[in-house]
Design an enzyme around this catalytic site. Structure first.
Site, PDB file in Angstrom:
ATOM      1  N   ARG A  48       0.810  -1.210   0.000  1.00 40.64           N
ATOM      2  CA  ARG A  48       0.000   0.000   0.000  1.00 40.64           C
ATOM      3  C   ARG A  48       0.843   1.260   0.000  1.00 40.64           C
ATOM      4  O   ARG A  48       0.394   2.333  -0.387  1.00 40.64           O
ATOM      5  CB  ARG A  48      -0.856   0.024   1.287  1.00 40.64           C
ATOM      6  CG  ARG A  48      -1.758  -1.156   1.423  1.00 40.64           C
ATOM      7  CD  ARG A  48      -2.464  -1.076   2.798  1.00 40.64           C
ATOM      8  NE  ARG A  48      -2.591  -2.419   3.316  1.00 40.64           N
ATOM      9  CZ  ARG A  48      -3.047  -2.690   4.510  1.00 40.64           C
ATOM     10  NH1 ARG A  48      -3.413  -1.724   5.326  1.00 40.64           N
ATOM     11  NH2 ARG A  48      -3.129  -3.924   4.933  1.00 40.64           N
ATOM     12  N   GLU A 102       7.952   2.620  -6.564  1.00 40.96           N
ATOM     13  CA  GLU A 102       8.052   2.085  -5.206  1.00 40.96           C
ATOM     14  C   GLU A 102       8.383   3.197  -4.214  1.00 40.96           C
ATOM     15  O   GLU A 102       9.170   4.097  -4.532  1.00 40.96           O
ATOM     16  CB  GLU A 102       9.156   1.016  -5.134  1.00 40.96           C
ATOM     17  CG  GLU A 102       8.678  -0.395  -5.405  1.00 40.96           C
ATOM     18  CD  GLU A 102       7.879  -0.984  -4.241  1.00 40.96           C
ATOM     19  OE1 GLU A 102       7.390  -0.237  -3.372  1.00 40.96           O
ATOM     20  OE2 GLU A 102       7.741  -2.210  -4.218  1.00 40.96           O
ATOM     21  N   ASP A 103       7.824   3.118  -3.033  1.00 38.12           N
ATOM     22  CA  ASP A 103       8.197   4.076  -1.996  1.00 38.12           C
ATOM     23  C   ASP A 103       9.588   3.785  -1.467  1.00 38.12           C
ATOM     24  O   ASP A 103      10.378   4.699  -1.238  1.00 38.12           O
ATOM     25  CB  ASP A 103       7.163   4.120  -0.858  1.00 38.12           C
ATOM     26  CG  ASP A 103       6.833   2.754  -0.294  1.00 38.12           C
ATOM     27  OD1 ASP A 103       7.214   1.728  -0.899  1.00 38.12           O
ATOM     28  OD2 ASP A 103       6.168   2.699   0.757  1.00 38.12           O
ATOM     29  N   ASP A 106      14.342  -1.971  -0.276  1.00 36.49           N
ATOM     30  CA  ASP A 106      15.095  -2.331   0.920  1.00 36.49           C
ATOM     31  C   ASP A 106      15.933  -3.580   0.593  1.00 36.49           C
ATOM     32  O   ASP A 106      17.034  -3.465   0.069  1.00 36.49           O
ATOM     33  CB  ASP A 106      14.063  -2.572   2.029  1.00 36.49           C
ATOM     34  CG  ASP A 106      14.663  -2.616   3.404  1.00 36.49           C
ATOM     35  OD1 ASP A 106      15.890  -2.646   3.524  1.00 36.49           O
ATOM     36  OD2 ASP A 106      13.904  -2.627   4.385  1.00 36.49           O
ATOM     37  N   GLY A 108      15.198  -5.494  -1.771  1.00 36.58           N
ATOM     38  CA  GLY A 108      15.101  -5.604  -3.230  1.00 36.58           C
ATOM     39  C   GLY A 108      14.274  -6.792  -3.679  1.00 36.58           C
ATOM     40  O   GLY A 108      14.020  -6.967  -4.878  1.00 36.58           O
ATOM     41  N   LYS A 134      17.504   1.973  -0.012  1.00 32.76           N
ATOM     42  CA  LYS A 134      18.277   1.595   1.175  1.00 32.76           C
ATOM     43  C   LYS A 134      19.235   0.461   0.789  1.00 32.76           C
ATOM     44  O   LYS A 134      19.000  -0.708   1.097  1.00 32.76           O
ATOM     45  CB  LYS A 134      17.322   1.161   2.301  1.00 32.76           C
ATOM     46  CG  LYS A 134      16.428   2.303   2.789  1.00 32.76           C
ATOM     47  CD  LYS A 134      15.353   1.822   3.743  1.00 32.76           C
ATOM     48  CE  LYS A 134      15.862   1.721   5.151  1.00 32.76           C
ATOM     49  NZ  LYS A 134      14.765   1.382   6.107  1.00 32.76           N
ATOM     50  N   ASP A 162       5.088   2.804   6.962  1.00 32.69           N
ATOM     51  CA  ASP A 162       4.314   2.621   8.193  1.00 32.69           C
ATOM     52  C   ASP A 162       5.084   1.889   9.278  1.00 32.69           C
ATOM     53  O   ASP A 162       6.091   1.234   9.032  1.00 32.69           O
ATOM     54  CB  ASP A 162       3.044   1.831   7.887  1.00 32.69           C
ATOM     55  CG  ASP A 162       3.335   0.355   7.624  1.00 32.69           C
ATOM     56  OD1 ASP A 162       4.133   0.061   6.708  1.00 32.69           O
ATOM     57  OD2 ASP A 162       2.807  -0.493   8.359  1.00 32.69           O
ATOM     58  N   ARG A 168       1.534   6.399   8.044  1.00 31.77           N
ATOM     59  CA  ARG A 168       1.672   6.505   6.586  1.00 31.77           C
ATOM     60  C   ARG A 168       1.347   7.918   6.111  1.00 31.77           C
ATOM     61  O   ARG A 168       1.896   8.388   5.118  1.00 31.77           O
ATOM     62  CB  ARG A 168       0.708   5.543   5.873  1.00 31.77           C
ATOM     63  CG  ARG A 168       1.056   4.078   5.960  1.00 31.77           C
ATOM     64  CD  ARG A 168       0.170   3.299   4.999  1.00 31.77           C
ATOM     65  NE  ARG A 168       0.108   1.886   5.299  1.00 31.77           N
ATOM     66  CZ  ARG A 168       0.983   0.984   4.872  1.00 31.77           C
ATOM     67  NH1 ARG A 168       2.015   1.347   4.150  1.00 31.77           N
ATOM     68  NH2 ARG A 168       0.831  -0.287   5.176  1.00 31.77           N
TER      69      ARG A 168
END
Ligand code: PRP
Length: 187
Positions: A48, A102-103, A106, A108, A134, A162, A168
């Site tokens: 989300r 993507e937000d 991490d 991947g 990241k 989140d 969020r």
């Protein structure tokens, strides 16, 4: 200009403020427009957390964009298991120029899985646009064509990210205090 909400007690500091976020999102939108130069673009986001970035990014773009969404089960480090689709795309991507928005990337593993799926379905091209990278936590090497900010390993919330479903909707990105992350105060 609205006042930013106060920093939640669970957080130690703001990492990227609202103005800086907005400026970078506008730059990324311009880069996407320059890349796709008038072609139709399909922006695909994994629910989300990515919807906040997607909503701002597509409104800053001048290209003809269409949106689609999917959801995947998260990879849980140490518990094994593969990422799998829990909500599929609504539209066929065959022949489409797709940008996976993507937000955060991490490990991947999510992007790696979704990229493979989009390519297998015959997208004409697939590029990744990640607001946050990241790299220190990477398990699967994934090509990121557009990156907003490269950050460290800290647990982050806000702008889609989140902590057990909370925070969020913060308009900035904040770092969660270590005692909250490691002390289990995550609910
Ligand atoms: C986040 C984010 C990515 C994924 C990246 O989603 O939106 O999809 O993690 O992590 P990875 O690089 O380690 O695979 P999350 O699973 O937290 O779900 P959410 O978007 O609903 O918060």
């Amino acid at each position: 200009m609205s006042l930013a909400p106060p920093l939640p007690v669970e957080c130690r500091r703001v990492v990227v403020d609202e103005v800086t976020l907005g400026r970078r999102v506008t730059e990324l939108a311009a880069a996407l427009d320059a890349t796709y130069g008038g072609q139709d673009v399909r922006l695909v986001t994994v629910l989300r957390g990515g919807v906040f970035f997607l909503a701002d990014l597509c409104r800053a773009m001048r290209s003809d964009v269409r949106l689609d969404f999917m959801a995947v089960s998260p990879y849980v480090p140490g518990r094994g298991g593969a990422v799998r689709v829990t909500k599929d795309l609504d539209d066929d991507v065959t022949g489409a120029h797709v940008v996976l928005v993507e937000d955060v990337v991490d490990t991947g593993l999510t992007v790696n899985y979704v990229l493979g799926l989009l390519k297998a379905r015959g997208a004409a091209s697939v590029e990744v646009c990640a607001l946050l990278d990241k790299p220190a936590r990477r398990i699967a090497e994934v090509p990121l064509s557009f990156i907003g900010f490269e950050l460290g390993e800290a647990f982050l919330v806000g702008y889609g990210l989140d902590l057990n479903g909370r925070f969020r909707n913060l308009p900035y990105i904040a770092e969660v205090a270590e005692e909250v992350v490691f002390g289990g105060r995550t609910s």
